[in-house]
Design a protein around this motif. Sequence first.
Motif, mmCIF file in Angstrom:
data_model
loop_
_atom_site.group_PDB
_atom_site.id
_atom_site.type_symbol
_atom_site.label_atom_id
_atom_site.label_comp_id
_atom_site.label_asym_id
_atom_site.label_seq_id
_atom_site.Cartn_x
_atom_site.Cartn_y
_atom_site.Cartn_z
ATOM 1 N N LEU A 9 3.790 -8.383 6.613
ATOM 2 C CA LEU A 9 5.273 -8.751 6.540
ATOM 3 C C LEU A 9 6.045 -7.444 6.900
ATOM 4 N N ASP A 10 7.228 -7.579 7.343
ATOM 5 C CA ASP A 10 7.958 -6.516 7.580
ATOM 6 C C ASP A 10 8.748 -6.241 6.318
ATOM 7 N N SER A 11 8.432 -4.796 5.930
ATOM 8 C CA SER A 11 8.836 -4.352 4.481
ATOM 9 C C SER A 11 10.320 -4.218 4.548
ATOM 10 N N HIS A 12 10.669 -3.613 5.642
ATOM 11 C CA HIS A 12 12.309 -3.415 5.953
ATOM 12 C C HIS A 12 13.171 -4.653 5.753
ATOM 13 N N ALA A 13 12.612 -5.441 6.416
ATOM 14 C CA ALA A 13 13.116 -6.839 6.432
ATOM 15 C C ALA A 13 13.217 -7.421 4.871
ATOM 16 N N ALA A 14 12.087 -7.338 4.214
ATOM 17 C CA ALA A 14 11.959 -7.939 2.997
ATOM 18 C C ALA A 14 13.056 -6.986 2.063
ATOM 19 N N ASP A 44 3.874 0.108 6.520
ATOM 20 C CA ASP A 44 4.001 0.251 7.761
ATOM 21 C C ASP A 44 2.667 -0.030 8.627
ATOM 22 N N GLN A 45 2.679 -0.066 10.019
ATOM 23 C CA GLN A 45 1.663 -0.678 10.683
ATOM 24 C C GLN A 45 0.431 0.154 10.628
ATOM 25 N N ALA A 46 0.324 1.456 10.410
ATOM 26 C CA ALA A 46 -0.659 2.385 10.121
ATOM 27 C C ALA A 46 -1.732 1.968 9.146
ATOM 28 N N LEU A 47 -0.976 1.925 7.987
ATOM 29 C CA LEU A 47 -1.483 1.855 6.687
ATOM 30 C C LEU A 47 -1.746 0.399 6.477
ATOM 31 N N GLY A 48 -0.791 -0.500 7.023
ATOM 32 C CA GLY A 48 -1.051 -1.894 6.669
ATOM 33 C C GLY A 48 -2.138 -2.200 7.485
ATOM 34 N N ALA A 49 -2.554 -1.637 8.638
ATOM 35 C CA ALA A 49 -3.665 -2.119 9.327
ATOM 36 C C ALA A 49 -4.983 -2.047 8.681
ATOM 37 N N LEU A 50 -4.907 -0.747 7.939
ATOM 38 C CA LEU A 50 -6.132 -0.507 7.066
ATOM 39 C C LEU A 50 -6.226 -1.287 5.997
ATOM 40 N N PRO A 62 0.745 -1.176 -0.116
ATOM 41 C CA PRO A 62 0.096 -0.023 -0.058
ATOM 42 C C PRO A 62 0.888 1.246 0.036
ATOM 43 N N GLY A 63 0.260 2.357 -0.383
ATOM 44 C CA GLY A 63 1.068 3.589 -0.529
ATOM 45 C C GLY A 63 0.313 4.493 -1.382
ATOM 46 N N THR A 64 1.032 5.768 -1.706
ATOM 47 C CA THR A 64 0.655 6.764 -2.558
ATOM 48 C C THR A 64 0.189 6.073 -3.785
ATOM 49 N N HIS A 65 1.084 5.045 -4.319
ATOM 50 C CA HIS A 65 0.585 4.122 -5.497
ATOM 51 C C HIS A 65 0.778 2.754 -5.065
ATOM 52 N N SER A 66 -0.506 2.018 -4.738
ATOM 53 C CA SER A 66 -0.303 0.639 -4.241
ATOM 54 C C SER A 66 0.049 -0.257 -5.034
ATOM 55 N N LYS A 67 0.775 -1.192 -4.935
ATOM 56 C CA LYS A 67 1.368 -2.125 -5.888
ATOM 57 C C LYS A 67 0.642 -3.680 -5.312
ATOM 58 N N HIS A 87 6.213 -18.885 -9.024
ATOM 59 C CA HIS A 87 7.724 -19.609 -9.110
ATOM 60 C C HIS A 87 8.816 -18.719 -8.778
ATOM 61 N N GLY A 88 8.401 -17.700 -7.579
ATOM 62 C CA GLY A 88 9.492 -16.908 -7.114
ATOM 63 C C GLY A 88 9.785 -15.852 -7.901
ATOM 64 N N GLN A 89 9.055 -15.770 -8.939
ATOM 65 C CA GLN A 89 9.208 -14.447 -9.767
ATOM 66 C C GLN A 89 8.162 -13.564 -10.022
ATOM 67 N N ILE A 90 8.287 -12.314 -10.267
ATOM 68 C CA ILE A 90 7.031 -11.419 -10.378
ATOM 69 C C ILE A 90 6.709 -11.572 -11.696
ATOM 70 N N ALA A 91 5.372 -12.236 -11.547
ATOM 71 C CA ALA A 91 4.659 -12.573 -12.766
ATOM 72 C C ALA A 91 3.883 -11.473 -13.450
ATOM 73 N N ASP A 92 3.265 -10.782 -12.694
ATOM 74 C CA ASP A 92 2.398 -9.658 -13.164
ATOM 75 C C ASP A 92 1.971 -8.947 -11.970
ATOM 76 N N PHE A 93 1.644 -7.577 -12.217
ATOM 77 C CA PHE A 93 1.422 -6.686 -11.030
ATOM 78 C C PHE A 93 0.356 -5.373 -11.578
ATOM 79 N N ARG A 94 -0.305 -4.796 -10.726
ATOM 80 C CA ARG A 94 -1.280 -3.648 -10.823
ATOM 81 C C ARG A 94 -0.822 -2.656 -10.003
ATOM 82 N N THR A 95 -0.844 -1.345 -10.441
ATOM 83 C CA THR A 95 -0.497 -0.182 -9.405
ATOM 84 C C THR A 95 -1.783 0.340 -9.375
ATOM 85 N N ALA A 96 -2.406 0.829 -8.140
ATOM 86 C CA ALA A 96 -3.500 1.660 -8.029
ATOM 87 C C ALA A 96 -3.417 3.206 -7.375
ATOM 88 N N MET A 97 -3.750 4.177 -8.007
ATOM 89 C CA MET A 97 -3.268 5.520 -7.316
ATOM 90 C C MET A 97 -4.267 5.844 -5.964
#
Lengths: 293, 293
Positions: free
Chosen positions: B273-278, B252-258, B141-146, B152-162
Amino acid sequence: MSELAFIAIDWGTTNRRAYAIASDGAVIQTLRDDKGVLSVAAGSFVGEVAKIRKRLGDVPVLCAGMVGSTRGWVEAPYAQCPAGIDALVERLVWVEPGRTAIIPGVAQLHGRCDVMRGEEVQVLGAVVSGMAPGDALLCQPGTHSKWVRMKHGQIADFRTAMTGEMFALLRNHSLLGDFLKADVVAGPAFQEGLELATDNHLLSDLFGERAAVVLGQRDVDDTASRVSGLLIGSDVRDQVIAAGGTVYILADQALGALYAAAVTATGARPVMLDSHAAFLAGITAIWDTIDGH
Amino acid sequence: MSELAFIAIDWGTTNRRAYAIASDGAVIQTLRDDKGVLSVAAGSFVGEVAKIRKRLGDVPVLCAGMVGSTRGWVEAPYAQCPAGIDALVERLVWVEPGRTAIIPGVAQLHGRCDVMRGEEVQVLGAVVSGMAPGDALLCQPGTHSKWVRMKHGQIADFRTAMTGEMFALLRNHSLLGDFLKADVVAGPAFQEGLELATDNHLLSDLFGERAAVVLGQRDVDDTASRVSGLLIGSDVRDQVIAAGGTVYILADQALGALYAAAVTATGARPVMLDSHAAFLAGITAIWDTIDGH
């Protein structure tokens, strides 16, 4: 020449039109300027109307639109749905007794909340003049597009979408802004936007428009028309339009053509009405309903 | 203490984090400041990295994020989906040969166009570290959520929302702006917004939020949370989430909770998941894959 009966003012946020109307409903003279509500200081509305009377004639004045909002002359409490001409007349606010009245807007309180100010005169005028039947779906595109369901000649319920404002927000303030400078035209790019709207992925489709240009997959000059098609297509598809039904559109020609294309894309039939004629029919019907003139 | 191996910089638009990483992957030291890409002048990136080396150690530097965009140091051409760690390493852009590299973003060109810069390190890191399985749906999540679908462990496809940008546009520039000043909280008003999102009437539901307050039907302090729920709910409902499926959320915790509340409302299961650890796991995997160090 017919005798002057009253003056009608369609007083919006940024523009104003004043019509000198004869007892037989004919328009004798029209004034148009950019003295909308936002450019008139509080306390100056009386003087503004006096100036209009000086130019058009010393007769009663009926005002409609945002002039009756908190930012206008005085706040005219809303009539509630279902609302017809009678309901508006009952709630007229006489700011100069017997001389100048403000027509209330209409509010929807049952179920979903919504409000209008000014559009009620147009849609009721379209019906009383026979431009649209008494049971019909009318659309008034704009900054805030109105979708009004008429039943038995009254405003039964309505829904406002911030379609035009959303396009302006995106163009003036968003990351997509630089991509939206071209003019919107009702061509193939606009049709592609309408098609995209059927996916119902507005928030991500908007981001995708930028990505496609960044990746060199699409001409930036098409983006404004595609995004307009996406927004107007979403707006139209959000409405309950009976299969093969008719949508009566009250708009200027350019915006009206975009909405007509979007309505057609859903399988419904658009019918374009003259919004100024509808306003005049509505305000004349209100005038005719007021007692004692 | 482990030996310093390399420095990783997560260099975004408005913020920057630099990590001194040991040969065993442990973080020795972290710097964080607001020297994002937009506050670094063109030509000053070399000097900025020299300063970071002075503080953390004279070792190779790997940079990820908007530093590789047209507004950054140099434009790093995107890797294309499907993309894993190897694809990123193949396309590293060495801005200082053997010393400093920029990790490319990922582009989606088949079907719908989309782009990311920086998020690829996080999502691949989440998978290589075992925080998420190799076939999974991840959300950032974020300004532009992905929304990233891993296969198989790869980025297959994705979508961004504003989604986040839309909330900011509405708060800072729209007619609704004055109604959106309260903090967003994951309480009953937010849940009502999630519920409203199921109607799929975003453009008109936004207008309705203003009307409900104007008509005295709702507390203005609830509007920000309701509108946030409406937008995040629309974002989540636009995604193809398998019934009872799992969404791995990196935030982060606040946006993640929403977002967790919105995912739960669709019947799916959120896992935070912990985004910094990732990010650290991802950039360490990239480091380990580079030949010859």
